[in-house]
Write an enzyme that holds these catalytic residues in place. Structure first.
Site, PDB file in Angstrom:
ATOM      1  N   ASP A 121      -3.962   5.373   6.664  1.00 34.92           N
ATOM      2  CA  ASP A 121      -4.483   6.593   7.259  1.00 34.92           C
ATOM      3  C   ASP A 121      -5.435   6.180   8.394  1.00 34.92           C
ATOM      4  O   ASP A 121      -4.978   5.839   9.482  1.00 34.92           O
ATOM      5  CB  ASP A 121      -5.181   7.364   6.122  1.00 34.92           C
ATOM      6  N   PHE A 158      -2.047  16.632   4.330  1.00 31.29           N
ATOM      7  CA  PHE A 158      -2.534  16.061   3.067  1.00 31.29           C
ATOM      8  C   PHE A 158      -1.387  16.000   2.061  1.00 31.29           C
ATOM      9  O   PHE A 158      -0.896  17.029   1.610  1.00 31.29           O
ATOM     10  CB  PHE A 158      -3.700  16.877   2.512  1.00 31.29           C
ATOM     11  N   ARG A 217       0.118  11.871  -9.001  1.00 35.81           N
ATOM     12  CA  ARG A 217       0.627  10.533  -8.675  1.00 35.81           C
ATOM     13  C   ARG A 217       2.022  10.301  -9.235  1.00 35.81           C
ATOM     14  O   ARG A 217       2.796   9.528  -8.691  1.00 35.81           O
ATOM     15  CB  ARG A 217      -0.279   9.454  -9.281  1.00 35.81           C
ATOM     16  N   GLU A 245       0.838  -1.202   0.000  1.00 36.04           N
ATOM     17  CA  GLU A 245       0.000   0.000   0.000  1.00 36.04           C
ATOM     18  C   GLU A 245       0.875   1.254   0.000  1.00 36.04           C
ATOM     19  O   GLU A 245       2.023   1.219   0.450  1.00 36.04           O
ATOM     20  CB  GLU A 245      -0.870   0.022   1.262  1.00 36.04           C
ATOM     21  N   ASP A 246       0.310   2.336  -0.470  1.00 34.28           N
ATOM     22  CA  ASP A 246       1.048   3.599  -0.419  1.00 34.28           C
ATOM     23  C   ASP A 246       0.930   4.260   0.944  1.00 34.28           C
ATOM     24  O   ASP A 246       1.909   4.757   1.473  1.00 34.28           O
ATOM     25  CB  ASP A 246       0.575   4.562  -1.530  1.00 34.28           C
TER      26      ASP A 246
HETATM   27  C1  PRP Z   1      -5.918   5.576  -0.323  1.00 35.80           C
HETATM   28  C2  PRP Z   1      -4.707   4.696  -0.099  1.00 35.80           C
HETATM   29  C3  PRP Z   1      -5.266   3.596   0.755  1.00 35.80           C
HETATM   30  C4  PRP Z   1      -6.347   4.285   1.544  1.00 35.80           C
HETATM   31  C5  PRP Z   1      -5.831   4.574   2.918  1.00 35.80           C
HETATM   32  O1  PRP Z   1      -6.636   5.042  -1.396  1.00 35.80           O
HETATM   33  O2  PRP Z   1      -4.168   4.218  -1.286  1.00 35.80           O
HETATM   34  O3  PRP Z   1      -5.807   2.549  -0.022  1.00 35.80           O
HETATM   35  O4  PRP Z   1      -6.658   5.507   0.884  1.00 35.80           O
HETATM   36  O5  PRP Z   1      -6.792   5.218   3.682  1.00 35.80           O
HETATM   37  P1  PRP Z   1      -7.418   4.611   5.008  1.00 35.80           P
HETATM   38  O6  PRP Z   1      -6.305   4.046   5.826  1.00 35.80           O
HETATM   39  O7  PRP Z   1      -8.061   5.820   5.669  1.00 35.80           O
HETATM   40  O8  PRP Z   1      -8.436   3.585   4.641  1.00 35.80           O
HETATM   41  P2  PRP Z   1      -7.750   5.847  -2.203  1.00 35.80           P
HETATM   42  O9  PRP Z   1      -9.103   5.420  -1.727  1.00 35.80           O
HETATM   43  O10 PRP Z   1      -7.455   7.312  -2.132  1.00 35.80           O
HETATM   44  O11 PRP Z   1      -7.585   5.288  -3.677  1.00 35.80           O
HETATM   45  P3  PRP Z   1      -6.299   5.365  -4.662  1.00 35.80           P
HETATM   46  O12 PRP Z   1      -5.233   4.480  -4.074  1.00 35.80           O
HETATM   47  O13 PRP Z   1      -6.826   4.815  -5.952  1.00 35.80           O
HETATM   48  O14 PRP Z   1      -5.862   6.805  -4.749  1.00 35.80           O
END
Ligand code: PRP
Length: 183
Positions: free
Chosen positions: A106, A155, A168, A102-103
């Site tokens: 949060d 952010f 990205r 994962e990136d």
């Molecule tokens: C982001 C990120 C994680 C998630 C983390 O994805 O890549 O999957 O949010 O947030 P959390 O811990 O509060 O659940 P996003 O829904 O923005 O989709 P993306 O990766 O396609 O940008």
């Protein structure tokens, strides 16, 4: 050289060199921990794609790659916790060693949901590696097994992370100027 959009940033949180150095360390640690095993790397689209491709190339163990499309409905700057699976992985993970890539973690709600789902498929083991962690935002009990950087509650965009689909492709992680996302 592609555009780096520095003018949209309030602050550069992680320079490209620092990210690459940390990924090399993570690759060494993960390679040592999985020595002699084959790993299924699962990239959580879309945000993890840049980290995934760099991390995979730092690994010295045998691995396979698969991709999962997950998105959570939010307002563009925060996750709602309602997770939608847009694309499932293609392979079976039963009795396999799974590493979810994962990136960012949060609230933790996305990975909490995802690990429950994947656990039900009975992998031999399952761990999480995330590049960025914002532990102060956590809304459930979950932590990454491997973490690149703990970051403050700001952010951030770049290196896979987006704002409305943009930024990205940046090689660094930056804090977006509030005027970019407030009308
Ligand atoms: C982001 C990120 C994680 C998630 C983390 O994805 O890549 O999957 O949010 O947030 P959390 O811990 O509060 O659940 P996003 O829904 O923005 O989709 P993306 O990766 O396609 O940008």
């Amino acid at each position: 050289m592609c555009a780096q959009f520095y003018e949209d940033m309030e602050e550069i949180l992680l320079e490209s060199d620092a990210i690459q150095a940390r990924i090399k360390e993570l690759g060494e640690q993960i390679s040592a921990d999985y020595a002699g095993k084959e790993v299924i790397l699962i990239c959580i689209l879309k945000g993890a794609v840049i980290f995934f491709s760099d991390l995979a190339r730092s690994l010295k163990v045998q691995c396979q790659m698969d991709f999962m499309g997950i998105s959570s409905y939010g307002d563009g700057t925060k996750t709602s916790g309602i997770v939608r699976i847009a694309k499932d992985i293609d392979c079976s993970i039963t009795d396999k060693h799974v590493l979810i890539v994962e990136d960012i973690m949060d609230s933790g709600l996305t990975l909490n949901h995802l690990t429950q789902l994947l656990s039900s498929r009975n992998p031999a083991s399952m761990k999480i590696v995330c590049l960025l962690d914002k532990p102060e935002r956590r809304e459930c009990v979950i932590a990454p097994d491997y973490c690149g950087f703990i970051i403050p509650n700001k952010f951030v965009v770049g290196y896979g992370l987006d704002y409305l689909g943009r930024y990205r492709h940046l090689s660094y992680v930056g804090v977006l100027k509030p005027q970019v996302y407030t009308p």
